[in-house]
Design an enzyme around this catalytic site. Structure first.
Site, PDB file in Angstrom:
ATOM      1  N   SER A 134       0.857  -1.176   0.000  1.00  0.00           N
ATOM      2  CA  SER A 134       0.000   0.000   0.000  1.00  0.00           C
ATOM      3  C   SER A 134       0.896   1.228   0.000  1.00  0.00           C
ATOM      4  O   SER A 134       2.054   1.159   0.414  1.00  0.00           O
ATOM      5  CB  SER A 134      -0.865   0.011   1.265  1.00  0.00           C
ATOM      6  OG  SER A 134      -1.512   1.266   1.441  1.00  0.00           O
ATOM      7  N   TYR A 147      -1.854  -0.151  10.621  1.00  0.00           N
ATOM      8  CA  TYR A 147      -1.887  -0.582   9.215  1.00  0.00           C
ATOM      9  C   TYR A 147      -0.585  -0.170   8.535  1.00  0.00           C
ATOM     10  O   TYR A 147       0.051  -0.979   7.836  1.00  0.00           O
ATOM     11  CB  TYR A 147      -3.099   0.035   8.513  1.00  0.00           C
ATOM     12  CG  TYR A 147      -3.269  -0.394   7.073  1.00  0.00           C
ATOM     13  CD1 TYR A 147      -3.059   0.505   6.027  1.00  0.00           C
ATOM     14  CD2 TYR A 147      -3.663  -1.695   6.747  1.00  0.00           C
ATOM     15  CE1 TYR A 147      -3.231   0.118   4.700  1.00  0.00           C
ATOM     16  CE2 TYR A 147      -3.830  -2.087   5.417  1.00  0.00           C
ATOM     17  CZ  TYR A 147      -3.615  -1.170   4.404  1.00  0.00           C
ATOM     18  OH  TYR A 147      -3.778  -1.556   3.092  1.00  0.00           O
TER      19      TYR A 147
END
Lengths: 241, 245
Positions: A134, A147
């Site tokens: 990501s 995250y």
């Protein structure tokens, strides 16, 4: 019978994993699709495809599935570690179980996949492992603290494993998308955070489609084996951060 | 034919006289774009014989001359849709023995040259709410490498300012792209003045089996540029598979 190599895709039941499955299938590859929702995999009805109900946190499940697929289609040419979970929160109020889940899926799940296929790829001196990380593996974002921790981790170990595997002609690729229109946001448990995220998304006018990310995955994979695209970071143009 | 050229927009490429810049020029030309090619070696640009192309002898460190060349091309072919800041110089050395003039040269070309190009085209892109700036950085903008200390300094700088500028112009639908190659078979190594370092680099290169070709990089540049304008490929890192670092 296809002469294209076997491709394994985790988290193929929706979103980026599903789009990647369709793209690789279109390009003629036999597939092994892994996810917890078997019915979703089977509903894709892709040819030369084995669908297995697997949770990536269970290394033995991955191993059995890969062994079964290799018996039928030959060795794994490409593994797409796509399964991942994004649980946004503020660290003082978030349930620590959510952190544990992200660490198990986003870090251990990816490492489990690598562990199952890498030795074979090194022996054959050929193969590609694509980790769907990501942009949160490169920058930090509001509510994304843990995250980001998991995705920075993926970037770090992917790069080191890549260095070690380079002399065996095995490629490692980090794909780092920004906001994509998938189910990913739906697992976050804080309504306010979800609403804020949706507001941020709206300001971008258009998030990425899963197909945009699948296009980057295919572009990287389809380079000659002597070329390793180590990383692609792609985001909606209007995503500022 | 000017009317045919207007169907694809103007692309500006610096350092187009060899290597990655030349490969880019060929790719964009193949795709039908009118071009402005910038380099110090005018004869090399003209030898490409590309159609609908203006060749300008400009050193990217000369901001007024760069602006003038771009304005002239815009008059003929319309606004710049894509700028490829490719001109760059790699002067390897050990910092305690390297001539500081070599560091200065790298900062001038790799930093200021890129910023000069950006400065020349960005206001118009913001106003038109479209455009793409592709900066040819290097894997040395992400990792440090032996003998590359100051080169890494310049390329880390490119990565940093490219990302911040990108954040600021995102709302105007302008894209900034960092292309970060590893070892490519170009003239780049030939400017380093330390013979032992050049020899060591060549050994490193030989261990990789095959370095990349300029066309491998231009393919990545085209892939990024040709995404729909709503998709910004912020960065592509691309190296020979056997390049360990």
């Amino acid at each position: 019978m296809s002469n294209k190599g076997l491709v394994v895709i985790t988290g193929a039941s929706s979103g980026i994993g599903e789009a990647a499955a369709r793209s690789f299938s279109q390009a003629g590859h036999p597939l092994l699709l892994l996810a917890r929702r078997l019915e979703r995999l089977e509903a894709l009805k892709l040819p030369n495809t084995i669908c297995e109900k697997v949770d990536v946190t269970d290394r033995d499940q991955i191993k059995s599935a890969v062994e079964k697929a290799e018996k039928q289609y030959g060795p794994v040419d490409c593994l797409v570690n796509n399964a991942g979970v994004m649980l946004l929160g503020q660290c003082d109020t978030q349930d620590p179980k959510e952190w544990e889940q992200m660490v198990q899926v986003n870090i251990m799940g990816v490492l489990n996949g690598i562990h199952v296929v890498l030795a074979g790829m090194k022996t054959r001196r050929h193969g590609t492992i694509i980790n769907v990380s990501s942009v949160a593996g490169r920058k930090t974002f509001p509510n994304h603290a843990v995250y980001c921790g998991t995705k920075f981790s993926v970037h770090a170990f992917t790069e080191q494993i890549r260095e070690e595997a380079a002399s065996y002609d095995v490629r490692f690729i980090n794909i780092a998308p920004g906001v994509v229109e998938t189910e990913l946001l739906s697992h976050t448990t804080s309504t306010k955070i979800v609403d804020d995220y949706k507001q941020w998304k709206k300001e971008m006018s258009q998030p990425l489609e899963s197909e945009d990310v699948a296009n980057s995955i295919m572009f990287a994979y389809q380079q000659p084996q002597r070329v390793c695209i180590r990383e692609i970071v792609l985001c909606p143009t209007r995503q500022d951060k | 034919m000017a009317s045919e050229a207007k169907s694809k927009p103007l692309v500006v490429i610096t350092g187009a006289s060899s290597g990655i810049g030349e490969a880019c020029a060929r790719s964009f030309s193949q795709a039908g774009h009118p071009l402005l090619l910038i380099a110090r070696r005018l004869d090399r640009l003209e030898a490409l014989k590309l159609p609908n192309t203006i060749c300008s002898q400009v050193d990217v460190t000369d901001r007024p001359k760069l602006i003038e060349a771009i304005e002239k091309a815009v008059e003929k072919y319309g606004p710049v849709d894509c700028l490829v800041n490719n001109a760059g110089v790699m002067l390897l050395g050990k910092v305690q023995t390297q001539k500081p003039e070599e560091w200065q040269r790298m900062f001038d070309v790799n930093l200021m040259g890129v910023l000069n190009g950006t400065h020349a085209v960005l206001p118009s892109m913001i106003e038109r709410r479209t455009g793409t700036i592709v900066n040819i950085s290097s894997i040395a903008g992400r990792k440090t490498l032996p003998d590359h200390a100051v080169y890494c300094g310049t390329k880390f700088a490119v990565h940093a300012f490219t990302e911040q500028i990108r954040e600021e112009v995102a709302q105007y639908d302008v894209r900034l792209v960092n292309i970060a190659p590893g070892v490519v078979e170009t003239e780049l190594l030939s400017h380093s003045t330390d013979k032992k370092i050049v020899d060591d680099y060549k050994v490193w290169k030989a261990n990789m089996g095959q370095p990349m070709e300029s066309e491998d990089i231009s393919r990545c540049i085209m892939f990024a540029y040709e995404q729909p304008q709503r998709v910004c490929i912020r960065e592509i890192l691309v190296c020979p598979t056997r390049q360990d670092k």
